[in-house]
Design a protein around this motif. Structure first.
Motif, mmCIF file in Angstrom:
data_model
loop_
_atom_site.group_PDB
_atom_site.id
_atom_site.type_symbol
_atom_site.label_atom_id
_atom_site.label_comp_id
_atom_site.label_asym_id
_atom_site.label_seq_id
_atom_site.Cartn_x
_atom_site.Cartn_y
_atom_site.Cartn_z
ATOM 1 N N ASP A 130 -0.033 -1.880 49.891
ATOM 2 C CA ASP A 130 1.365 -2.477 50.074
ATOM 3 C C ASP A 130 1.744 -2.966 48.928
ATOM 4 O O ASP A 130 2.903 -2.960 48.625
ATOM 5 N N LEU A 131 0.935 -3.352 48.004
ATOM 6 C CA LEU A 131 1.545 -3.909 46.610
ATOM 7 C C LEU A 131 1.999 -2.833 45.884
ATOM 8 O O LEU A 131 3.241 -3.010 45.286
ATOM 9 N N ALA A 132 1.432 -1.709 45.861
ATOM 10 C CA ALA A 132 1.610 -0.373 45.175
ATOM 11 C C ALA A 132 3.163 -0.033 45.722
ATOM 12 O O ALA A 132 4.128 0.462 44.855
ATOM 13 N N ALA A 133 3.138 -0.258 46.713
ATOM 14 C CA ALA A 133 4.652 0.192 47.626
ATOM 15 C C ALA A 133 5.699 -0.486 47.012
ATOM 16 O O ALA A 133 6.954 -0.157 47.223
ATOM 17 N N LEU A 134 5.283 -1.648 46.708
ATOM 18 C CA LEU A 134 6.177 -2.707 46.013
ATOM 19 C C LEU A 134 6.482 -2.477 44.693
ATOM 20 O O LEU A 134 7.227 -3.105 43.765
ATOM 21 N N GLY A 135 5.739 -1.644 44.008
ATOM 22 C CA GLY A 135 5.835 -1.218 42.732
ATOM 23 C C GLY A 135 4.885 -2.359 41.763
ATOM 24 O O GLY A 135 5.301 -2.374 40.604
ATOM 25 N N LEU A 136 3.850 -2.915 42.213
ATOM 26 C CA LEU A 136 3.294 -4.027 41.587
ATOM 27 C C LEU A 136 1.538 -3.533 41.676
ATOM 28 O O LEU A 136 1.151 -2.914 42.670
ATOM 29 N N THR A 137 0.861 -4.092 40.803
ATOM 30 C CA THR A 137 -0.445 -3.882 40.643
ATOM 31 C C THR A 137 -0.748 -5.034 41.299
ATOM 32 O O THR A 137 -0.242 -6.266 41.046
ATOM 33 N N PRO A 138 -2.098 -5.192 41.674
ATOM 34 C CA PRO A 138 -2.743 -6.378 42.383
ATOM 35 C C PRO A 138 -2.540 -7.563 41.092
ATOM 36 O O PRO A 138 -2.219 -8.820 41.485
ATOM 37 N N ALA A 139 -2.897 -7.313 39.961
ATOM 38 C CA ALA A 139 -3.047 -8.426 38.821
ATOM 39 C C ALA A 139 -1.531 -8.834 38.748
ATOM 40 O O ALA A 139 -1.376 -10.125 38.404
ATOM 41 N N ALA A 140 -0.478 -7.898 38.600
ATOM 42 C CA ALA A 140 0.811 -8.535 38.482
ATOM 43 C C ALA A 140 1.387 -9.106 39.768
ATOM 44 O O ALA A 140 1.996 -10.170 39.441
ATOM 45 N N ALA A 141 0.961 -8.925 40.911
ATOM 46 C CA ALA A 141 1.320 -9.260 42.088
ATOM 47 C C ALA A 141 0.748 -10.884 42.082
ATOM 48 O O ALA A 141 1.519 -11.998 42.460
ATOM 49 N N ARG A 152 -4.784 -14.513 27.387
ATOM 50 C CA ARG A 152 -3.539 -14.565 27.087
ATOM 51 C C ARG A 152 -2.778 -13.202 26.848
ATOM 52 O O ARG A 152 -1.792 -12.923 27.235
ATOM 53 N N SER A 153 -3.857 -12.340 26.216
ATOM 54 C CA SER A 153 -3.309 -10.933 25.808
ATOM 55 C C SER A 153 -3.099 -10.110 27.083
ATOM 56 O O SER A 153 -2.211 -9.356 27.047
ATOM 57 N N ASN A 154 -3.843 -10.487 28.057
ATOM 58 C CA ASN A 154 -3.841 -9.807 29.452
ATOM 59 C C ASN A 154 -2.503 -10.416 30.183
ATOM 60 O O ASN A 154 -1.778 -9.616 30.707
ATOM 61 N N VAL A 155 -2.241 -11.547 30.039
ATOM 62 C CA VAL A 155 -1.109 -12.101 30.624
ATOM 63 C C VAL A 155 0.186 -11.643 30.100
ATOM 64 O O VAL A 155 1.335 -11.339 30.545
#
Length: 156
Positions: free
Chosen positions: A37-48, A73-76
């Motif tokens: 469902d998140l992929a359908a929104l164009g988001l990865t789980p981490a970005a969501a 911080r680099s991941n963010v």
């Protein structure tokens, strides 16, 4: 208060192991639906998850978001880059300290947050439970989760 057990230890261990396997299966099924469902929104789980943590009414420095997500911080920075490219957040100078960049949720980001929160709270796997069963399950999950998961294992 824990209930007393009447099963012999080996039988109780086998019963508990079966419950853990079923809980793992349920967790995988929830994750599968959520990721799709998140992929359908164009988001990865981490970005969501990052978008979900942002308060649309209070800009937040990226370092604070990293702390909330319990990550480097680099991941963010990479997550925020993706959210910014999608038009969901923008970086702005903090009026109190112009050297500091804050993350501001855009109007599109606010709309996306509503959809993300709907996905994160999706309860379709629980549709077959009656109200009493759902309440009992909620109580049991709360009971076992109170002593289990440290903050950094993905809890809310």
């Amino acid at each position: 208060m824990a209930e007393t057990t009447s099963l012999p230890a080996p039988e109780r261990a086998a019963l508990a192991a079966g419950v853990v396997r079923r809980l793992s299966h349920v967790a995988r099924a929830i994750r599968h639906h959520m990721d799709a469902d998140l992929a359908a929104l164009g988001l990865t789980p981490a970005a969501a998850r990052a978008l979900d943590r942002l308060d649309p009414d209070r800009p937040l420095p990226a370092r604070d978001l990293a702390e909330q997500l319990n990550c480097d911080r680099s991941n963010v920075t990479a997550l925020v880059d993706k959210l910014e490219e999608a038009g969901l957040v923008c970086r702005r100078a903090d009026p109190a300290d112009r050297r500091l960049k804050t993350l501001v949720v855009t109007d599109a980001g606010r709309r996306a947050q509503v959809r993300v929160r709907r996905v994160l709270g999706d309860s379709r796997l629980l549709d077959g439970l009656g109200d009493d069963e759902l309440a009992t399950l909620g109580d049991l999950v709360e009971k076992i989760s109170n002593g289990g998961c440290p903050e950094d294992c993905g809890g809310s």
